[in-house]
Design a protein around this motif. Structure first.
Motif, short mmCIF file in Angstrom:
data_model
loop_
_atom_site.label_atom_id
_atom_site.label_comp_id
_atom_site.label_asym_id
_atom_site.label_seq_id
_atom_site.Cartn_x
_atom_site.Cartn_y
_atom_site.Cartn_z
N ASP A 6 0.86 -1.18 0.00
CA ASP A 6 0.00 0.00 0.00
C ASP A 6 0.90 1.23 0.00
N THR A 7 0.95 1.92 -1.12
CA THR A 7 1.86 3.07 -1.24
C THR A 7 1.41 4.26 -0.41
N VAL A 8 0.15 4.27 0.06
CA VAL A 8 -0.35 5.38 0.88
C VAL A 8 0.06 5.20 2.33
N THR A 9 -0.19 4.01 2.87
CA THR A 9 0.15 3.75 4.27
C THR A 9 1.55 3.17 4.44
N GLY A 10 2.12 2.66 3.36
CA GLY A 10 3.44 2.05 3.46
C GLY A 10 3.46 0.65 4.02
N THR A 11 2.30 0.04 4.22
CA THR A 11 2.22 -1.30 4.77
C THR A 11 2.38 -2.36 3.68
N THR A 12 2.85 -3.53 4.09
CA THR A 12 3.04 -4.66 3.17
C THR A 12 2.40 -5.90 3.78
N GLN A 13 1.66 -6.61 2.98
CA GLN A 13 1.04 -7.84 3.46
C GLN A 13 1.10 -8.91 2.39
N THR A 14 1.03 -10.15 2.84
CA THR A 14 1.04 -11.30 1.92
C THR A 14 -0.39 -11.76 1.70
N GLY A 428 -4.10 10.60 -6.80
CA GLY A 428 -4.44 10.19 -8.15
C GLY A 428 -3.53 9.13 -8.73
N GLN A 429 -2.51 8.70 -8.00
CA GLN A 429 -1.59 7.68 -8.47
C GLN A 429 -2.06 6.29 -8.04
N ILE A 430 -1.53 5.26 -8.72
CA ILE A 430 -1.88 3.88 -8.36
C ILE A 430 -1.50 3.63 -6.90
N ARG A 431 -2.49 3.13 -6.14
CA ARG A 431 -2.26 2.98 -4.70
C ARG A 431 -1.59 1.66 -4.35
N TYR A 432 -2.07 0.56 -4.95
CA TYR A 432 -1.58 -0.76 -4.55
C TYR A 432 -0.62 -1.30 -5.59
N GLU A 433 0.43 -1.88 -5.11
CA GLU A 433 1.44 -2.49 -5.98
C GLU A 433 1.54 -3.98 -5.64
N TRP A 434 1.27 -4.82 -6.66
CA TRP A 434 1.32 -6.27 -6.47
C TRP A 434 2.66 -6.79 -6.96
N ARG A 435 3.30 -7.57 -6.12
CA ARG A 435 4.62 -8.11 -6.45
C ARG A 435 4.61 -9.64 -6.34
N PRO A 436 5.30 -10.31 -7.26
CA PRO A 436 5.40 -11.78 -7.13
C PRO A 436 6.24 -12.16 -5.93
N VAL A 437 5.94 -13.31 -5.37
CA VAL A 437 6.64 -13.79 -4.18
C VAL A 437 7.35 -15.10 -4.51
N SER A 438 8.61 -15.16 -4.15
CA SER A 438 9.36 -16.41 -4.30
C SER A 438 9.27 -17.19 -3.00
#
Length: 513
Positions: A6-14, A428-438
């Protein structure tokens, strides 16, 4: 599994995501969900009674003419059209005027009732030899495995030609939902739900008259076997003979030789011809009937299995079944599946658009996959105007039904698009960024925690949904009344007696206290 930032709050979750597999051996849950989605798609379009998405006056054929056989490898300006007429051993088909509709006709019964029936068809391939009850050949030495493999490879093209011919003879744009599965002998066959009805004699005539010809260079006897296979030569930018070093014939030159031979001798036969077998099933079905519901389940029953899973658990196969599977896999591995297949090198021909790295027996196309046994097409074939919806739209419809049931029970589900990849933040920017997980980089405890959290959430939603269905809609404070002011009931009344379960009273009912 994906990592969500979450680019707004800076949190990361799986986050655990469904795999989307359609094979029960890979993921039973996702495969069953995909099958139920196809069942809904089949039901929704089968007995449709309107043409909302058909352009007015659209009677144009979108298929090739019957008296022209086109090369399957032809595209664009390189298309090869051979003006050979229909085969002499195939009956001619009638051609009727096309109507701008996709729905069948309305029939009226003697009692004056009108209804719009539809069809359920089953099409099979011909026999390749006698088989036992378990589908294995009685005499494997005489069973035509080569023809069986080639027919499976070209089965999807034969099915396409059948729908083209059926539309020409029916006089309207026939719409269908069909599924390809394997018989006990492991040959593919087709189950199809068809909108509208066509005379049985016409359907059977189309089945007998439909064929597909593969105008390919001859490939009866391989030239290069074992380790003596053509190699790529960088100087010639082509595959060369391992003995002489001379470049092999290109695909285009091989077709030129075939055209020249056909012009000199019109009786030249194609490399392979595939037809339907004599066995065919034809049924009329009425909308919302028990038979129709059973047919939908039967049509989609084996979509979660691969063609090779017809015999069930691979560890429980008999010796005959294992030998039958191995022989079919051997044939499909070495036969060419298309113009670009690397197996053409065995016959001294460079595949179309050949590049370095091709090797016989290693083609990665679906037809050579041991799970498919030669059939490389899609398992579900749906016409464009079956429902006018995509699978994504059908999936959204199913989700909306669940959401409405829960809302009536006072349960509100979270927004499906709450973490969408297109959701934007305050800037107005994309809020969530999805990343692949190894999986190598993920802590196993974090991985288990994410899966358990997802399972608990799904169980909670399922429990709430089942409870909401049992509860039903909230009761109305003032029940409806009849003209006499008495409360009405949903139980029908016949001859002054309440009919239990919506049926007429029988003599045994009169004896009950």
């Amino acid at each position: 599994m994906r990592e969500l930032v979450d680019t707004v709050t800076g949190t990361t979750q799986t986050v655990v995501l469904p795999c989307g597999s359609t094979r029960a051996t890979v993921c039973k849950s996702c495969a069953d969900k995909a099958r139920r989605l196809r069942m809904q798609q089949c039901r929704e379009g089968w007995h449709r009674d309107r043409d909302d998405d058909l352009e007015p006056g659209s009677t144009q054929h979108d298929e090739d003419e019957d008296n022209e056989d086109e090369d399957d490898d032809a595209e664009g300006s390189d298309r090869r059209v051979r003006s050979t007429r229909r085969r002499q051993d195939a009956p001619d088909l009638p051609r009727v005027e096309m109507a701008a509709t996709t729905i069948g006709r309305i029939l009226t019964s003697p009692n004056g009732r009108s209804y719009r029936p539809s069809m359920f068809l089953t099409l099979t391939l011909p026999s390749y030899g006698k088989v036992h009850d378990d589908g294995t050949p009685v005499d494997p030495s005489t069973y035509d495995y080569r023809r069986a493999a080639l027919d499976a490879m070209h089965f999807s093209k034969l099915v396409d030609r059948f729908w083209q011919n059926l539309r020409r003879c029916a006089g309207y744009k026939v719409q269908y939902f069909s599924a390809v599965e394997a018989q006990r002998r492991l040959a593919p066959h087709l189950h199809a739900a068809v909108r509208g009805v066509i005379k049985r004699s016409v359907v059977l005539q189309v089945i007998r008259a439909t064929y597909h010809q593969a105008w390919w260079p001859p490939f009866d006897t391989p030239i290069y076997l074992g380790h003596a296979v053509p190699l790529w030569d960088h100087r010639h930018q082509a595959y060369v003979c391992p003995w002489t070093g001379a470049p092999l014939r290109t695909w285009e030159s091989a077709l030129d030789d075939l055209d020249a031979q056909l012009e000199a001798d019109p009786s030249t036969t194609p490399a392979h011809v595939v037809r339907f077998g004599k066995q065919a099933d034809y049924k009329w079905l009425i909308a919302d009937s028990t038979r129709t519901q059973r047919a939908v389940g039967y049509l989609t029953k084996y979509l979660t299995k691969s063609v090779a899973d017809t015999y069930g658990d691979p560890d429980l196969l008999t010796v005959r079944q294992r030998a039958h599977l191995d022989r079919l896999n051997h044939e499909t591995r070495w036969l060419p599946c298309g113009p670009e297949c690397g197996n053409w090198l065995r016959y001294g021909i460079q595949p179309k658009n050949a590049t370095e790295g091709l090797e016989p027996g290693t083609c990665r196309r679906a037809a050579h996959d041991p799970e498919n046994l030669g059939y490389g097409g899609r398992r579900v074939l749906v016409s464009r105007q079956w429902t006018g919806k995509t699978l994504t739209e059908h999936r959204a419809d199913r989700a909306e039904v669940v959401r409405q049931v829960l809302l009536e029970a006072g349960v509100e589900l979270p927004d499906r698009d709450r973490m969408s990849a297109t959701a934007t933040g305050p800037d107005g920017q994309i809020r969530y960024e999805w990343r692949p997980v190894s999986f190598k980089d993920v802590d196993i405890r974090l991985w288990k925690h994410a899966i358990l959290a997802s399972v608990r959430e799904r169980i909670r939603w399922r429990t709430q949904y089942e409870a909401a269905k049992r509860a039903g809609p909230p009761e109305t404070p003032n029940p409806p009344t009849d003209p006499r002011g008495l409360p009405t009931t949903s139980t029908p009344v016949v001859s002054g007696m309440a009919v239990k379960g919506g049926r007429r009273p029988s003599r045994s009912d009169a004896k009950r206290p």
